[in-house]
Design a protein around this motif. Structure first.
Motif, PDB file in Angstrom:
ATOM      1  N   UNK A 478     -28.566  -5.011   8.503  1.00  0.00           N
ATOM      2  CA  UNK A 478     -29.179  -4.155   9.514  1.00  0.00           C
ATOM      3  C   UNK A 478     -28.450  -4.255  10.853  1.00  0.00           C
ATOM      4  N   UNK A 479     -28.099  -5.475  11.255  1.00  0.00           N
ATOM      5  CA  UNK A 479     -27.428  -5.662  12.539  1.00  0.00           C
ATOM      6  C   UNK A 479     -26.087  -4.935  12.570  1.00  0.00           C
ATOM      7  N   UNK A 480     -25.375  -4.964  11.454  1.00  0.00           N
ATOM      8  CA  UNK A 480     -24.074  -4.300  11.387  1.00  0.00           C
ATOM      9  C   UNK A 480     -24.186  -2.789  11.223  1.00  0.00           C
ATOM     10  N   UNK A 481     -25.178  -2.345  10.439  1.00  0.00           N
ATOM     11  CA  UNK A 481     -25.142  -0.977   9.939  1.00  0.00           C
ATOM     12  C   UNK A 481     -26.235  -0.054  10.469  1.00  0.00           C
ATOM     13  N   UNK A 482     -27.383  -0.591  10.855  1.00  0.00           N
ATOM     14  CA  UNK A 482     -28.512   0.292  11.161  1.00  0.00           C
ATOM     15  C   UNK A 482     -28.264   1.112  12.427  1.00  0.00           C
ATOM     16  N   UNK A 483     -28.619   2.388  12.366  1.00  0.00           N
ATOM     17  CA  UNK A 483     -28.442   3.308  13.493  1.00  0.00           C
ATOM     18  C   UNK A 483     -29.779   3.444  14.227  1.00  0.00           C
ATOM     19  N   UNK A 484     -29.937   2.679  15.253  1.00  0.00           N
ATOM     20  CA  UNK A 484     -31.215   2.615  15.966  1.00  0.00           C
ATOM     21  C   UNK A 484     -31.397   3.855  16.827  1.00  0.00           C
ATOM     22  N   UNK A 485     -32.553   4.485  16.693  1.00  0.00           N
ATOM     23  CA  UNK A 485     -32.795   5.774  17.333  1.00  0.00           C
ATOM     24  C   UNK A 485     -33.740   5.712  18.520  1.00  0.00           C
ATOM     25  N   UNK A 486     -34.445   4.597  18.692  1.00  0.00           N
ATOM     26  CA  UNK A 486     -35.357   4.466  19.826  1.00  0.00           C
ATOM     27  C   UNK A 486     -35.410   3.007  20.251  1.00  0.00           C
ATOM     28  N   UNK A 487     -35.926   2.772  21.436  1.00  0.00           N
ATOM     29  CA  UNK A 487     -35.902   1.433  22.029  1.00  0.00           C
ATOM     30  C   UNK A 487     -36.678   0.411  21.216  1.00  0.00           C
ATOM     31  N   UNK A 488     -37.690   0.862  20.453  1.00  0.00           N
ATOM     32  CA  UNK A 488     -38.514  -0.091  19.717  1.00  0.00           C
ATOM     33  C   UNK A 488     -38.467   0.114  18.208  1.00  0.00           C
ATOM     34  N   UNK A 489     -37.475   0.849  17.728  1.00  0.00           N
ATOM     35  CA  UNK A 489     -37.400   1.072  16.288  1.00  0.00           C
ATOM     36  C   UNK A 489     -36.981  -0.181  15.531  1.00  0.00           C
ATOM     37  N   UNK A 490     -36.123  -0.979  16.128  1.00  0.00           N
ATOM     38  CA  UNK A 490     -35.512  -2.123  15.447  1.00  0.00           C
ATOM     39  C   UNK A 490     -36.295  -3.383  15.774  1.00  0.00           C
ATOM     40  N   UNK A 491     -37.121  -3.821  14.833  1.00  0.00           N
ATOM     41  CA  UNK A 491     -37.979  -4.993  15.039  1.00  0.00           C
ATOM     42  C   UNK A 491     -37.550  -6.070  14.036  1.00  0.00           C
TER      43      UNK A 491
END
Length: 682
Positions: A478-491
């Motif tokens: 996730x840290x390498x690949x995830x495309x975060x779309x909002x400030x609180x999406x990545x928990x």
């Protein structure tokens, strides 16, 4: 607040003015229901609900007090969630004059029923993080095992600087029965109980041995919970006899109280030093941590990068501070980071940390920041963190500090060189091609790999979705690949990397949205190892009809530690879930464990997926579901096309210095090579 009488030092003087006769537990619950935080003009309940599992030690004390306080309803229906104080009881005085509140009171205390004490803390932590650390939950337990089960959750909360109030029952203060059931007897001390295990993992600890001692202890507890520099787990150990003891409490104790969450501004000298450091930098790099999110400083960070064009790398806690498609965002940093961020780190001459602890994953165990002349500038609300790596400290709130730094640089014409900006934007584009290759699904009828699962989810979600994860191989991917779309999406909880966090934390996130309809889609991503650690709060999600979206990836063992084991010469020993072979090892066929059936038996609707196409359809169906739903998929071992990119930086896990097996000997040679590059920044 209860001075002793000179004529009778052993007898406390009753407070002057109006009083209210309540038990200690009733007084505590009534007090908690009237505490608020305030920041930037927004006001919300500080303790908006209480989780609890009852046994001897809290059933007749806190349990009875919660009944008095009208805690029978869930937070979902009665306002434990959300930051809007109009939803969770700031208005009106209700039954202020005649007790601890009642059903319908503005100051009721909602109760949430848990199944495991550690999980209740995880749920409370998930709630606190989603609430911006401005609102928290309390957790009450019995004495003995119930109390000691809190320790792991407390450590997670404190390490991640997230507020949670722990209310474990304790043994009798008056000792009429000694030992009482579940009491730890310590031959050298009579005032020690198992709750003392919570001292090192709590930011504040007190044992309430007299009713009147609650008054200063409760106020100190609220101070720490609301302090952005000190917050974490707070423990008030409550002897069961004291919980049930009545006292005449001063009415002032139950007045509404606002705890201002301050935004300290930077010192003028430190600010000027920081400005000089930035202006002299040729290849600066920003590293953002969770402090940016806790401070709600994302827009301020975006303004700073727009003015300076300095690239921004993120820790696990900081990911999402900028959207993935922001020009300055270069992705995760460190051992689980992107090639773009890590290459910039190796050549940076100034590293600007903002709200990060600079853990060993971030610094690649002291090997990442390789420029001989590299310097560090650290904006952090705590002096302890701001001085790490011999940094130039800028002790301040993240938003206030960035605003001051942006204004101070504005008139001095600083911006990175165009060639540097072209370099990192080009490298980011190249990394995106690697992400696409990892997510690609050339055969829709095949079993998906783990990264393909993430790719299918990535293609489905919007900025409304929230992804919850904590441990195993998923955080690295996730840290390498995830495309975060909002400030609180990545928990992703990676301060403690605690297996079993995901499901209860997702429940906490859902509760933070209170009565909002529709709720944002919340996904708990777990492997089979994590699921087996702590699936119990599935029952809570079913009980509260929370639309949890649980995604179980079955890979038959500990994938992350299996890979680490192989790299350090331990040959994946003890990391696979398989039957024993003839030699006593674990190389037989996979265990016939059906986690989907287990999840269904706990009340979840389960969607099984076998192929890429199956999974795509199941994820879409789960996202639209109104009740708790599970998607179960068995993943394939990745190949060179669809597997995740390898680690882009080192991590120090010491390898056996002497060994007879070739794998360990080879691993030690590689370890010696890597460790030679480590440096101390002094």
């Amino acid at each position: 607040m209860s001075p002793t009488s000179p004529a009778n030092p052993a007898r406390p003087v009753r407070p002057h003015g109006p009083t209210r006769r309540l038990t200690t537990a009733q007084a505590l619950v009534a007090f908690l229901a009237r505490q608020y935080t305030e920041r930037d003009g927004s006001r919300q309940r500080l303790i908006s609900a209480t989780w609890g599992i009852f046994g001897h030690g809290n059933v007749a004390g806190i349990g009875q007090a919660l009944v008095e306080a009208g805690g029978g309803g869930s937070g979902d229906r009665n306002g434990s969630g959300g930051n809007g104080s109009d939803r969770n009881g700031s208005g009106g005085n209700g039954s202020d004059r005649n007790g601890s509140g009642g059903n319908g009171s503005a100051h009721r205390m909602p109760y949430l029923q848990g199944r495991n004490e550690q999980a209740m803390v995880h749920a409370a932590v998930g709630y606190a993080r989603q609430s911006g650390r401005l609102s928290a939950h309390a957790v009450t337990t019995s004495i003995g095992p119930g109390a000691t089960n809190l320790v792991t959750g407390a450590a997670l909360a404190t390490i991640n600087r997230l507020p949670v109030l722990l209310l474990p029952g304790d043994t009798f203060a008056t000792r009429p029965a000694d030992p009482v059931l579940q009491q730890l007897e310590v031959p050298y001390a009579g005032d020690v109980s198992v709750n003392d295990c919570l001292r090192p993992v709590s930011r504040y600890f007190d044992r309430i041995t007299r009713p009147e001692a609650l008054i200063p202890a409760a106020l100190q507890a609220m101070r720490v919970l609301a302090d952005p520099a000190e917050t974490g787990a707070v423990t008030l150990a409550l002897p069961q006899d004291v919980q049930a003891e009545a006292y005449d409490w001063p009415e002032e104790f139950f007045a509404e109280r606002d705890w201002h969450v301050r935004r300290p501004a930077p010192d003028a000298y430190e600010l000027e030093t920081a400005v000089r450091a930035v202006r002299s930098a040729r290849r600066p790099l920003i590293v953002v941590g969770g402090g940016v999110r806790h401070s709600a400083a994302e827009e301020t960070l975006a303004a700073f990068t727009a003015a300076t064009r300095i690239p921004v790398a993120s820790t696990q806690a900081g990911k999402g501070a900028l959207r993935h498609d922001h020009p300055a965002d270069v992705g995760g940093i460190g051992h689980t980071g992107t090639a773009t961020a890590d290459e910039l780190a190796r050549t940076a001459d100034l590293v600007i940390g903002i709200g990060t602890r600079f853990s060993d994953f971030t610094t690649a165990s002291g090997t990442l920041f390789a420029d001989p002349a590299v310097r560090f500038l650290h904006l952090n609300i705590t002096g302890f963190d701001a001085h790490k790596l011999a940094a130039l400290p800028l002790v301040a709130d993240a938003r206030a500090g960035l605003e001051a730094l942006t204004a101070a640089l504005a008139g001095r014409g600083y911006r990175v060189a165009p060639a540097y900006e072209t370099e990192y934007t080009g490298a980011k584009e190249a990394w995106e091609a690697r992400v696409e290759a990892s997510f690609a699904t050339p055969d829709p009828t095949a079993r998906p790999t783990q990264t393909q699962v993430l790719g299918l989810l990535d293609a489905l979600v919007t900025e409304d979705d929230i992804i919850v994860n904590a441990a195993g191989s998923l955080p690295g991917d996730l840290h390498k690949l995830w495309r975060t779309r909002s400030r609180d999406q990545y928990h992703v909880e990676y301060g403690y990397s605690c297996m079993g966090y995901e499901i209860p934390a997702a429940i906490g996130v859902l509760l933070a949205h209170g009565v909002r309809t529709p709720r944002r889609p919340v996904w708990a991503l777990v492997g089979d190892g994590t699921y087996l650690m702590n699936p119990t709060e599935i029952v809570t999600a079913v009980q509260e009809n929370l639309p949890l979206k649980l995604l179980i990836l079955q890979n038959h063992g500990y994938a992350s530690i299996g890979g680490l084991s192989e790299s350090v010469g331990a040959e994946r020993f003890g990391t696979a879930y398989r039957r024993r072979d003839a030699d006593g090892g674990f190389t037989g066929p996979p265990l016939p464990v059906d986690l989907a059936a287990n999840a269904a038996s706990l009340g979840l609707r389960v969607l099984r997926a076998t192929t890429v196409d199956d999974l795509r359809a199941a994820l879409s169906e789960a996202r639209d579901a109104e009740g708790p739903t599970c998607v179960y998929v068995e993943t394939e071992t990745p190949d060179t096309v669809s597997g995740p990119p390898p680690a882009q930086a080192w991590w120090d896990v010491p390898v056996a210095e002497t060994a007879s097996r070739p794998a360990a000997v080879k691993a030690r040679e590689e370890y010696d090579r890597q460790v030679a590059a480590r440096r101390r920044h002094l």
